[in-house]
Design a protein around this motif. Sequence first.
Motif, short mmCIF file in Angstrom:
data_model
loop_
_atom_site.label_atom_id
_atom_site.label_comp_id
_atom_site.label_asym_id
_atom_site.label_seq_id
_atom_site.Cartn_x
_atom_site.Cartn_y
_atom_site.Cartn_z
N ALA A 87 37.75 35.84 46.54
CA ALA A 87 36.89 34.75 46.05
C ALA A 87 35.94 35.22 44.96
N VAL A 88 35.35 36.39 45.14
CA VAL A 88 34.43 36.89 44.13
C VAL A 88 35.17 37.19 42.83
N TYR A 89 36.37 37.73 42.94
CA TYR A 89 37.18 37.94 41.74
C TYR A 89 37.38 36.60 41.01
N GLU A 90 37.77 35.58 41.76
CA GLU A 90 38.01 34.28 41.12
C GLU A 90 36.73 33.70 40.53
N LEU A 91 35.61 33.84 41.25
CA LEU A 91 34.35 33.30 40.76
C LEU A 91 33.87 34.00 39.49
N LEU A 92 34.01 35.32 39.45
CA LEU A 92 33.47 36.08 38.32
C LEU A 92 34.44 36.23 37.14
N TYR A 93 35.73 36.26 37.43
CA TYR A 93 36.68 36.63 36.39
C TYR A 93 37.75 35.58 36.08
N ARG A 94 37.81 34.52 36.86
CA ARG A 94 38.81 33.47 36.62
C ARG A 94 38.08 32.16 36.31
N ASP A 96 39.36 29.61 35.08
CA ASP A 96 40.27 28.48 35.17
C ASP A 96 40.27 27.83 36.56
N VAL A 97 39.48 28.39 37.49
CA VAL A 97 39.42 27.84 38.85
C VAL A 97 37.98 27.37 39.11
N PRO A 98 37.79 26.09 39.44
CA PRO A 98 36.43 25.60 39.71
C PRO A 98 35.79 26.33 40.89
N GLN A 99 34.48 26.56 40.79
CA GLN A 99 33.75 27.28 41.83
C GLN A 99 33.90 26.63 43.20
N LYS A 100 33.83 25.31 43.25
CA LYS A 100 33.95 24.61 44.53
C LYS A 100 35.30 24.87 45.17
N VAL A 101 36.34 24.91 44.37
CA VAL A 101 37.69 25.17 44.87
C VAL A 101 37.76 26.58 45.44
#
Length: 132
Positions: A87-94, A96-101
């Motif tokens: 999740a932290v990887y997606e939040l900080l580095y992606r 293209d993915v909304p934070q809520k998702v």
Amino acid sequence: MRKRTKARQVALQFLYQMDLRNDEILEQKDTFIESTECCAEVRKYALELIDGCRIYWENINDAIAKVAKNWDLSRMAVVDRTILRIAVYELLYRKDVPQKVVINEAINLGKRFSTEHSGAFINGILDNLKKN
């Protein structure tokens, strides 16, 4: 099940093993991914998650440690810690993915693969990270 949800589950399985066995498991990454009964799109995103978590491992751990009040990373359940890393990887580095998702997916992974309290624990950590 949605493709990215499935990809997160596949990444969770591999990163869990990596947490326990360190880098020795990396040589088995492609074999592991190919052995999953998933479509190419799921395998591709799972690999992106695994590779991203591996590349930014220390930064991700530092980000979790900064917001995990009264929790040492090594004391967290391995499953919870692994879900948080994804999740932290997606939040900080992606972007293209909304934070809520990202947060909802992480909470659901915690509820499904860890304890009954993991969803709330994961939500608290990710909410603190989002605020900071």
